[in-house]
Motif scaffolding. Structure first.
Motif, PDB file in Angstrom:
ATOM      1  N   GLY A 163       0.781  -1.230   0.000  1.00  0.00           N
ATOM      2  CA  GLY A 163       0.000   0.000   0.000  1.00  0.00           C
ATOM      3  C   GLY A 163       0.810   1.275   0.000  1.00  0.00           C
ATOM      4  O   GLY A 163       0.271   2.346   0.287  1.00  0.00           O
ATOM      5  N   ARG A 166      -0.015   3.332  -5.197  1.00  0.00           N
ATOM      6  CA  ARG A 166      -1.198   2.716  -5.785  1.00  0.00           C
ATOM      7  C   ARG A 166      -1.540   3.441  -7.074  1.00  0.00           C
ATOM      8  O   ARG A 166      -1.387   4.656  -7.191  1.00  0.00           O
ATOM      9  N   ARG A 197       6.257  -0.721   6.257  1.00  0.00           N
ATOM     10  CA  ARG A 197       4.837  -0.754   6.629  1.00  0.00           C
ATOM     11  C   ARG A 197       4.560   0.096   7.858  1.00  0.00           C
ATOM     12  O   ARG A 197       3.512   0.737   7.957  1.00  0.00           O
ATOM     13  N   LYS A 200       4.235   3.674   6.855  1.00  0.00           N
ATOM     14  CA  LYS A 200       2.936   3.905   6.213  1.00  0.00           C
ATOM     15  C   LYS A 200       1.830   3.963   7.252  1.00  0.00           C
ATOM     16  O   LYS A 200       0.946   4.828   7.204  1.00  0.00           O
ATOM     17  N   ALA A 201       1.869   3.064   8.236  1.00  0.00           N
ATOM     18  CA  ALA A 201       0.843   3.050   9.279  1.00  0.00           C
ATOM     19  C   ALA A 201       0.869   4.337  10.090  1.00  0.00           C
ATOM     20  O   ALA A 201      -0.178   4.908  10.413  1.00  0.00           O
ATOM     21  N   ALA A 203       1.965   7.260   9.048  1.00  0.00           N
ATOM     22  CA  ALA A 203       1.466   8.331   8.188  1.00  0.00           C
ATOM     23  C   ALA A 203      -0.053   8.308   8.120  1.00  0.00           C
ATOM     24  O   ALA A 203      -0.717   9.361   8.159  1.00  0.00           O
ATOM     25  N   ASP A 204      -0.630   7.109   8.028  1.00  0.00           N
ATOM     26  CA  ASP A 204      -2.094   6.991   7.974  1.00  0.00           C
ATOM     27  C   ASP A 204      -2.730   7.517   9.262  1.00  0.00           C
ATOM     28  O   ASP A 204      -3.794   8.165   9.223  1.00  0.00           O
ATOM     29  N   ARG A 205      -2.084   7.242  10.394  1.00  0.00           N
ATOM     30  CA  ARG A 205      -2.619   7.752  11.662  1.00  0.00           C
ATOM     31  C   ARG A 205      -2.566   9.271  11.702  1.00  0.00           C
ATOM     32  O   ARG A 205      -3.509   9.922  12.184  1.00  0.00           O
ATOM     33  N   GLN A 206      -1.478   9.852  11.201  1.00  0.00           N
ATOM     34  CA  GLN A 206      -1.383  11.311  11.168  1.00  0.00           C
ATOM     35  C   GLN A 206      -2.444  11.913  10.262  1.00  0.00           C
ATOM     36  O   GLN A 206      -3.046  12.931  10.600  1.00  0.00           O
ATOM     37  N   VAL A 207      -2.669  11.283   9.119  1.00  0.00           N
ATOM     38  CA  VAL A 207      -3.710  11.770   8.217  1.00  0.00           C
ATOM     39  C   VAL A 207      -5.071  11.734   8.906  1.00  0.00           C
ATOM     40  O   VAL A 207      -5.871  12.664   8.785  1.00  0.00           O
ATOM     41  N   GLY A 208      -5.325  10.655   9.645  1.00  0.00           N
ATOM     42  CA  GLY A 208      -6.596  10.555  10.358  1.00  0.00           C
ATOM     43  C   GLY A 208      -6.782  11.669  11.374  1.00  0.00           C
ATOM     44  O   GLY A 208      -7.876  12.248  11.490  1.00  0.00           O
ATOM     45  N   ASP A 211      -7.451  14.907   9.518  1.00  0.00           N
ATOM     46  CA  ASP A 211      -8.826  14.904   9.002  1.00  0.00           C
ATOM     47  C   ASP A 211      -9.820  15.308  10.081  1.00  0.00           C
ATOM     48  O   ASP A 211     -10.790  16.034   9.816  1.00  0.00           O
TER      49      ASP A 211
END
Length: 258
Positions: A163, A166, A197, A200-201, A203-208, A211
């Motif tokens: 992921g 993409r 990974r 990436k995880a 970064a996804d938490r920071q994006v959340g 948001d």
């Protein structure tokens, strides 16, 4: 008195060795692409091998610096090279910030106003077709991404599996190119794609989290609400990146000593 012998021509491998210390992402495919675009024109041996001279290397440095430090599209770089060929003055691209500047950023130093403003703007990358746009707007084919990042099909497959990149509507973005290039550079230190990974995880938490902060702004119906939310998100992201860099720097200082 006999004339001084001309310098021996260089192979594409020789050129790669000269440029790689300053441009770690340079690949043979990249040099070939720039030749195909007509930005460099090395001579050919009777057998068809490329023969580079010092002027070719200097020209490549100009192109690569213009892309890396100024994010200029190839069409603009081509215009500048044509002006140089006509003997018109063209300012040389300024070198990238040195290690001292990078260390200052990692230590959490507050950037100058111009740098602060630049950090808030979406960064522009150059696509393989020479066009420029926001990183999300750049569209790259699979082959362009592989050649631009200097990776192979197997590594791209792993990046997609975890992921990290993409394909959307059949194309990759400039952000995917940056991720692939960075993953390739980390590979030189023994990092495998699976090791990324955790990055990436995180970064996804920071994006959340971001948001959640900008969601109320996005729900407003007044004009400009979306632009203000995007600006807020970029500022928070810049602060989060600075915090992350500072924490990593502090952690390394504790583990490695002064």
């Amino acid at each position: 008195m006999s004339a001084q012998a001309a310098p021996a021509p260089m192979t594409i491998g020789d050129v790669l060795g000269l440029l790689r210390p300053d441009f770690p992402d340079i690949t043979i495919s990249k040099i070939r692409f720039l030749e195909a675009e007509g930005l460099i024109e090395p001579q050919r041996s009777p057998a068809g091998y490329r023969k580079f001279c010092d002027a070719d290397v200097e020209r490549l440095r100009f192109i690569l610096t213009s892309q890396r430090d100024h994010y200029l599209p190839l069409r603009v770089i081509r215009q500048q090279l044509e002006a140089r060929d006509r003997g018109e003055p063209v300012p040389a691209p300024a070198p990238a910030a040195g290690p001292a500047a990078s260390q200052g950023a990692a230590a959490g130093a507050v950037p100058a106003p111009r740098a602060e403003a630049a950090a808030r703007r979406p960064r522009t990358l150059v696509a393989a077709d020479g066009t420029a746009g926001e990183t999300a707007a750049v569209r790259l084919t699979r082959r362009q991404l592989i050649d631009g990042a200097g990776i192979d099909e197997e590594m791209l497959a792993r990046l997609e599996e975890y992921g990290l990149v993409r394909r959307t509507s059949g194309y990759y973005t400039g952000e995917d190119l940056t991720v692939a290039r960075t993953a390739a550079a980390l590979g030189a230190f023994g990092f495998e794609v699976r090791h990324l990974r955790a990055v990436k995880a995180a970064a996804d938490r920071q994006v959340g989290l971001i948001d959640q902060v900008v969601a109320p702004q996005l729900r407003r119906r007044d004009p400009g609400a979306h632009e203000r939310a995007a600006e807020t998100a970029r500022e928070i992201a810049a602060l989060a990146i600075r915090l992350h860099a500072t924490l990593v720097s502090a952690g390394l200082r504790d583990s490695l000593g002064p």
